[in-house]
Enzyme design. Structure first.
Site, PDB file in Angstrom:
ATOM      1  N   ASP A  91      56.561  81.419  43.423  1.00 13.30           N
ATOM      2  CA  ASP A  91      55.416  81.618  42.578  1.00 13.30           C
ATOM      3  C   ASP A  91      54.331  82.751  43.161  1.00 13.30           C
ATOM      4  O   ASP A  91      54.416  82.929  44.239  1.00 13.30           O
ATOM      5  CB  ASP A  91      54.953  80.313  42.102  1.00 13.30           C
ATOM      6  CG  ASP A  91      55.811  79.501  41.023  1.00 13.30           C
ATOM      7  OD1 ASP A  91      55.739  80.123  39.888  1.00 13.30           O
ATOM      8  OD2 ASP A  91      56.415  78.550  41.306  1.00 13.30           O
ATOM      9  N   TYR A 118      62.526  74.871  52.460  1.00 15.58           N
ATOM     10  CA  TYR A 118      60.925  75.452  52.470  1.00 15.58           C
ATOM     11  C   TYR A 118      60.047  74.560  53.303  1.00 15.58           C
ATOM     12  O   TYR A 118      60.224  73.530  53.823  1.00 15.58           O
ATOM     13  CB  TYR A 118      60.414  74.963  51.070  1.00 15.58           C
ATOM     14  CG  TYR A 118      60.616  75.721  49.563  1.00 15.58           C
ATOM     15  CD1 TYR A 118      60.166  76.824  49.645  1.00 15.58           C
ATOM     16  CD2 TYR A 118      61.775  75.506  49.100  1.00 15.58           C
ATOM     17  CE1 TYR A 118      60.346  77.697  48.447  1.00 15.58           C
ATOM     18  CE2 TYR A 118      62.277  76.270  48.062  1.00 15.58           C
ATOM     19  CZ  TYR A 118      61.310  77.292  47.674  1.00 15.58           C
ATOM     20  OH  TYR A 118      62.040  78.310  46.781  1.00 15.58           O
TER      21      TYR A 118
END
Lengths: 268, 268
Positions: A57, A115
């Site tokens: 994003d 992540y």
């Protein structure tokens, strides 16, 4: 006339997401995909469409994003690599390029993604870390946050941690590991690292948002479990902001690599 | 009417120099000093003039810059601190504020300064380090560079490494230590750290520029010594770029600290 040879090219990409509206192309502003496609089309002389292992994003960073595209160009990988190095802006780097098995697909063939989420937890700001961490000035109860981590390991329905307003087939995901610890390198930097088979949009940031509520003493372990079990996005706290998040690694099943540039395995 | 009480305030400052024309105020664009003075004047209700331990040039960063100013305001340090935190842009942070002995002077009373210079030495770029390091893609001969370091330790005339075109009283400086080694944290990041009594403008970047020529095999240890001994700026290679440089620490002689906020010793 012989059929043109089509090659399947895999790209390993790093980027600083600060100045982009995310990976996926969109008309409102600059995206990683948009810039890569423009430059690759220019270099290869035909319209290039890339597909990635997953979008990131707006504002999210990557050390290892993986994408692929098909090309009929017979340009050597080294030429494509050097053209990209020369033409890409300084905040995007394609650090390895491979010709791979025609069947390779960056999302389907991914086994694990990792992540990292950086939390700068100190009373005063560190300007040199501001673009790559979330500044949380109030003291956090780290062990309370760590006590929540076993709850998110395994195959679970993470509906409470999806992006609000999104509609997806399944909200079940498998998480292999999740760790929260102080950085060895930077004072006051708290690093959350999570590895799973796959993630929904906002899932890591939503998990971090909830963990921070636990760290601030505003949510108990029991309440964290209840949020997870509610399977309802509306009961979970808001997401942590994007600049702390880095797509760090993607592990793939073994595939045939036909050619590679640089010829050795690059490691950022 | 009693004489107003004048307080001597010491500031510890960190900043990301990317978007500034350096520390020292100038009309051409934004500077750290300019922004600090504007905000302090606004907070204290009188014109504030700050003096620093030393300027940093355009694009150079600091984790520990030290400055002071005089004020007749009786605002508590905590109020000034919180106002600065709220009003400063995110790339500047005042992380400790002290009322000190009236005689304290940030430049005169400094005993040692430490600078760090980051070189990202790998075939491919790392976008997440680009703002805080100099990217050198070609392999460097690290041990040849390290062999030069003993030459710059001690009290020497560093005229060859001053900023070209500058006129200064003396070009003799004392260097206590200089070290070059791979980062423990980031792959391919080479860290140069140097501590001295004081530095001339561009001195660290000029030294790194010359060391890089040695690393690239374009200059020998003998030639490096000759450059130093020539005491002539024109014989030395160009400076390394500013974004790799960080003012890391300043050590002071002991002075009387009257008050401090935060009340404990902050460490970034």
């Amino acid at each position: 006339m012989s059929e043109p040879l089509v090659r399947n090219i895999r790209l390993f990409i790093a980027y600083d997401g600060t100045n982009y509206l995310g990976f996926q192309i969109q008309p409102k502003g600059p995206t990683i995909q948009g810039i890569l496609q423009d430059i690759l089309s220019q270099v290869l002389g035909h319209k290039v469409k890339i597909r990635s292992a997953g979008r990131t994003d707006a504002g999210v960073h990557a050390l290892c994003q993986v994408a692929h595209f098909l090309t009929t160009s017979d340009k050597p990988l080294e030429v494509i690599f050097r053209a990209l190095s020369g033409l890409l802006p300084r905040d995007i780097s394609v650090w390895q390029i491979e010709e791979v098995d025609f069947k390779f697909h960056p999302q389907r063939d991914a086994l694990k993604k990792t992540y990292q989420y950086n939390i700068y937890n100190y009373f005063v700001r560190n300007p040199l870390l501001r673009l790559y961490s979330y500044w949380v000035p109030e003291p956090l109860n780290i062990s309370a946050m760590q006590a929540c981590l076993p709850e998110i390991i395994g195959t679970k329905d993470f509906a409470s941690f999806r992006k609000s307003g999104t509609d997806i087939k399944t909200t079940v995901r498998t998480i292999y590991s999740a760790e929260l610890k102080w950085s060895d390198t930077f004072n006051h930097l708290l690093v959350f690292e999570i590895t799973g088979q796959g993630f929904m949009r906002y899932m890591v940031r939503n998990l971090v948002g909830a963990l921070l509520e636990v760290g601030r003493g505003k949510m108990s372990l029991e309440e964290f479990k209840e949020v997870l079990e509610a399977k309802d996005r509306r009961v979970a706290p808001p997401p942590a902001p994007p600049q702390g998040l880095i797509l760090k690694h993607i592990e793939y099943k073994e595939i045939k690599i036909i050619d590679r540039y640089p010829p050795y395995q690059v490691q950022l």
